[in-house]
Write an enzyme that holds these catalytic residues in place. Structure first.
Site, PDB file in Angstrom:
ATOM      1  N   HIS C  56     -38.256  50.064 -67.962  1.00 34.61           N
ATOM      2  CA  HIS C  56     -39.026  49.857 -69.130  1.00 34.61           C
ATOM      3  C   HIS C  56     -38.673  51.071 -69.954  1.00 34.61           C
ATOM      4  CE1 HIS C  56     -40.157  46.476 -66.833  1.00 34.61           C
ATOM      5  NE2 HIS C  56     -40.791  47.289 -66.172  1.00 34.61           N
ATOM      6  N   HIS C 219     -39.557  41.950 -66.968  1.00 34.07           N
ATOM      7  CA  HIS C 219     -39.045  41.999 -65.761  1.00 34.07           C
ATOM      8  C   HIS C 219     -37.568  41.108 -65.507  1.00 34.07           C
ATOM      9  CE1 HIS C 219     -42.900  43.648 -65.129  1.00 34.07           C
ATOM     10  NE2 HIS C 219     -42.406  44.397 -64.437  1.00 34.07           N
TER      11      HIS C 219
END
Ligand code: ADP
Ligand code: ADP
Ligand code: MG
Ligand code: MG
Ligand code: MG
Ligand code: MG
Lengths: 333, 212, 333, 212
Positions: C56, C219
């Protein structure tokens, strides 16, 4: 083509609207597609303008602000802006000390900026100097070709030269710093995937799943050679070696080491690449004085990266460390 | 007249026919540029020629010089990239060479084209065999001069020039590019036809059609 | 799989090495995969830690530094870090004023941070509070489910709460600011392409060329629905409308408007999207007080974007404007 | 012994067999997680169980409590995600319930498994039908208790429990997920087998094999 756009013909104009809305510290002339720092011209300071095709964001519009550029001219995607834009920007950033044009070495950019410098001189009397960046070692430099491309060094140069202008140097002095940075900088890039020019609608080149391109530029043009995919460690060597063999970066001065993302490669991988590049430089006896990691001179959504080294003495390091406040680069004050 | 000289409306028609050809071959020109450049040559020229047509629609030009200056300025201001200054300079030089007239005879037209070619060289420094628009335009201008010198009428001479441009264009395929973006590819540029040589052949062909 | 990596098992460790090398202002504990600000702990200041799966970036490691986090724990790609890391980080950032855990609402993150808070309390006596972000309106909030995901608000929260801690508030006060930001923030995201977890080696989902996913997380999980590709204008509406209908953002206070890139979408498109989002907010009577545009909470190389709004009164705006100096966010001093 | 009780080496073998099953089905578990999660369940568990096997290779454990505590702590410290705390807590509770013994009879093993199940529930709050590992583990523990109460030997009872786990696992397919990452998909989670229910079925099957 999977893109967050409306009509491909409107991409640049609409992105500039968004930039304008998101950054009150900038002023955007939408008719001429010029991004200005809101307080341009700065009286007594050498004005700095650059420009080029769009699709390389944050370069150049994202580098407009105190400590860096006074204005940036946005062309169509991967297409040099036109002389009218550069003339207009030149007029509006001249604070009485003249204007430096920072031009990446592409036939189109060079010719358009050349016409602009001729026109600006004739129409406005503003003193204009130009400096051309040509740091890409993937391209053979020769009198008989278009010469090396201007790539990663442009980012570092715009920052350093911005600081030099802030220090109050005159136009010749600022141009001299720019030439010094360009002369001491080299780059090499690679791509895992192609990119898609919005108006073209399909990838510029096809690259099989198990291949990559070494020696690419920043316009989706294919590279010098296509080779099988390799681990990051080997990719780093393919980029670092030609850079080191083109210019001697050893010595006490150290380098600014810039690992750049082409647009579609995540930061996680760029840091991983930086680790490999740093290890290679260490082995080669090159000292890293400063570093920059991230997507700063991109090629739309292309996956890949480039490595840029600039040999930096104390003067260049001081200018690099000086405050900068732009959407794309920001530190110090 | 009958193909011996070119009136202003024919010269205007030349420009418009070129715009149509560029529009029709936009994707093909871009595809050629994708192979050895950055996939925008058709897009660039089409944007410029669309602007040119709009400018000519908005205001009719009184002389050949005015017409070609308008074309050149519009291309410089709207195309960008390499082809903007090159095509722009071409037409600006054609304008100057044409002068404030409403008709060009064969030699005058040929002289104007040669001035345009010289503008392209002045701007881009291309030489024969560099794999650029020069490689189609230069043989076309030479062929035009030769045909006119042989006494062929302008219309026929322009058909000869078109054939020369086509041959020059095709001859770019095996060349290694030494100018422009394609030069970055080195040996990998071999086997691809130069996009600028392709578009400039359309320019010559449009003249042959318009001035027929 | 086209990535700039060596062994997929080493991606996180090697990227942390690169981060460490590139940022002298950070200190990285490689054994525990913790990124610290070099001067941690700051005596008397509430310590702030966060953490989560990698992939991320720049979140969270890139948000470590003065004005933001004191430490970040890096998990494997898309996998929550483990309690040992959080316990260790908690110990090392405690400057005597306690430690706040900033946790994104995912079952794994919540359970691992819960175990860590239990262990840290027991083992070290450090006072720990936790705040969970859950701003993703793509997910129905309910007592009987895992609840909404924590996404874009986390970035804004870490900045704002970092400033609150800098101001010298106590742990309860800092936690209260965090809860306020989370309560006043909502997000919605979309994807044009899937991403590929390095260890998995292939895209998490297949998305046809003419389809996109609306309501995705960070995700690589598929979204709520798959719809035909649409222009940016319509995409913006699909993101903004559910955000606005979940919380009333009108009123004098204005919002911080954050258009985030998922990793593979170029800045050019993000600015274009910002332009569309700003237009929709204007029409809805929502005033933009501050904005942020760029890839800050990403999903590897996924192409797509998300929109986050946080209602911001004068206090939150002041905290937002306060200086921050991290690799990922930097302004002010 | 003959399948009536489980000695320490058999309990260790259970753990090792589970590690083998996870390794062999790593990609399958990850594929299941890609469909309704984030494509890491097999990778996560394999990383953890590889660490567990290394820990057991490095140091043999004197009692069931020590063995399972080592397994649980190692999983907590190496897996992360949802399955780290869940599998970790499972083994930590199994450890406490087992006690400092070197052999577990049927009822003691069943009691330990139930304690593990309760740990999973305490940690994750899952209920029946939420489409989680609970939906395979709970029926297995219930079936084990019932079979032992019927007087079946431990080995046979674990085969019954495995069948119950398999049935529970298969029954997750039509469910709408209400816990964990799959819950974000809502109705789109229907038609996919839960990865955690799949791995936990391997855990029960490994017990049936090891304690045969
Ligand atoms: N120096 C030059 N002289 C003449 N023609 C050139 C030169 N450089 C490039 N060209 C021509 O320009 C064409 C490319 O034009 P275009 O794609 O529009 O510009 P760009 O390369 O900037 O994208 C080439 O195919 C070539 O014919
Ligand atoms: N609250 C919960 N209670 C029980 N099991 C759960 C819960 N949440 C998730 N799980 C289980 O965890 C599995 C996913 O594990 P894993 O993929 O390793 O973690 P993550 O979702 O963090 O990536 C799911 O298939 C499900 O069986
Ligand atoms: Mg171009
Ligand atoms: Mg081109
Ligand atoms: Mg996970
Ligand atoms: Mg998972």
């Amino acid at each position: 083509m999977k893109k967050l756009i409306n009509d491909p013909a409107d991409v640049v104009a609409e992105a500039l609207r968004g930039m304008d809305a998101a950054h009150p510290e900038l002023r955007v002339d939408h008719a001429n597609r010029i991004v200005y720092r809101a307080d341009a011209p700065v009286q007594g300071k050498v004005g700095l303008i650059s420009g080029g095709g769009s699709g390389h964001e944050p370069m150049h519009g994202g580098f407009v602000g105190p400590g860096m550029l006074d204005a940036a001219c946005a062309g169509e995607v991967f297409t040099s802006p036109v002389p009218d834009q550069m003339v207009e920007a030149t007029k509006n950033v001249d604070g009485g000390a003249g204007v430096l044009h920072i031009v990446k070495n592409y036939t189109g950019d060079v010719m358009n900026f050349e016409m602009a410098a001729e026109l600006a001189g004739a129409e406005t009397g503003v003193e204009v100097l130009s400096v051309v960046t040509d740091d890409d070692v993937a391209v053979q430099d020769s009198l008989y070709t278009a010469g090396r491309r201007g790539v990663g060094v442009t980012v570092l140069l715009e920052k350093i030269v911005g600081a030099a202008a802030d220090e109050g140097r005159d136009l010749a002095g600022v141009a001299a710093v720019a030439r010094k940075v360009n002369g001491q900088g080299r780059s090499m890039g690679m791509a895992l995937t192609s990119c898609t020019v919005p108006a073209a609608g399909q990838p510029t080149f096809e690259l099989p799943d198990d291949q990559m391109e070494i020696g690419i530029g920043i316009h989706g043009e294919p590279g010098r050679r296509r080779v099988p995919l390799a681990p990051a460690r080997e990719v780093a060597a393919m980029l670092v070696e030609p850079v080191l063999s083109d210019l001697d970066f050893t010595g006490p001065d150290g380098v600014i080491c810039f690992v750049n993302g082409m647009g579609g490669t995540p930061l996680l991988e760029l840091y991983l690449m930086y680790n490999e590049v740093a290890a290679l430089l260490d082995k080669a006896g090159v000292r890293i004085a400063r570093s920059l990691v991230g997507p700063y001179i991109t090629s739309l959504e292309m996956a890949g990266c480039s490595v840029t080294l600039v040999k930096a003495d104390d003067e260049l390091i001081r200018l690099w460390d000086a405050p900068v406040r732009t959407p794309g680069l920001r530190w110090g004050a | 007249m009958g193909g011996m000289s070119a009136a202003l409306d024919q010269l205007t028609d030349w420009v418009r026919r070129f715009a149509v050809a560029v529009r029709e071959n936009r994707d093909e020109l871009t595809r050629l540029d994708a192979a050895i450049g950055d996939a925008d040559h058709g897009i660039n020229l089409d944007r410029g020629m669309t602007a040119v047509v709009a400018a000519l629609d908005a205001e009719s030009q009184p002389t050949a010089a005015a017409l070609f200056k308008k074309v050149g300025m519009t291309l410089v201001s709207t195309v960008g990239g390499a082809s903007g200054p090159l095509y722009g300079t071409f037409f600006l030089r054609v304008a100057t060479a044409s002068g404030e007239v409403t008709e060009l005879d064969g030699p005058a037209f040929a002289k104007a084209l040669r001035a345009g070619l010289e503008g392209v060289v002045a701007r881009g420094k291309a030489e024969a065999g560099d794999k650029t628009m020069f490689d189609a335009l230069a043989p076309a201008v030479d062929a035009l001069d030769a045909a006119l010198a042989d006494g062929d009428p302008l219309a026929e001479s322009l058909r000869t020039a078109t054939a020369a441009a086509e041959a020059g264009r095709d001859a770019t395929i095996p060349l290694v590019a030494r100018k422009g973006r394609a030069s970055y590819l080195g040996e990998r540029s071999v086997g691809h036809q130069d996009p600028g040589a392709t578009s400039v052949t359309m320019l010559v062909a449009a003249a042959a059609d318009a001035l027929a």
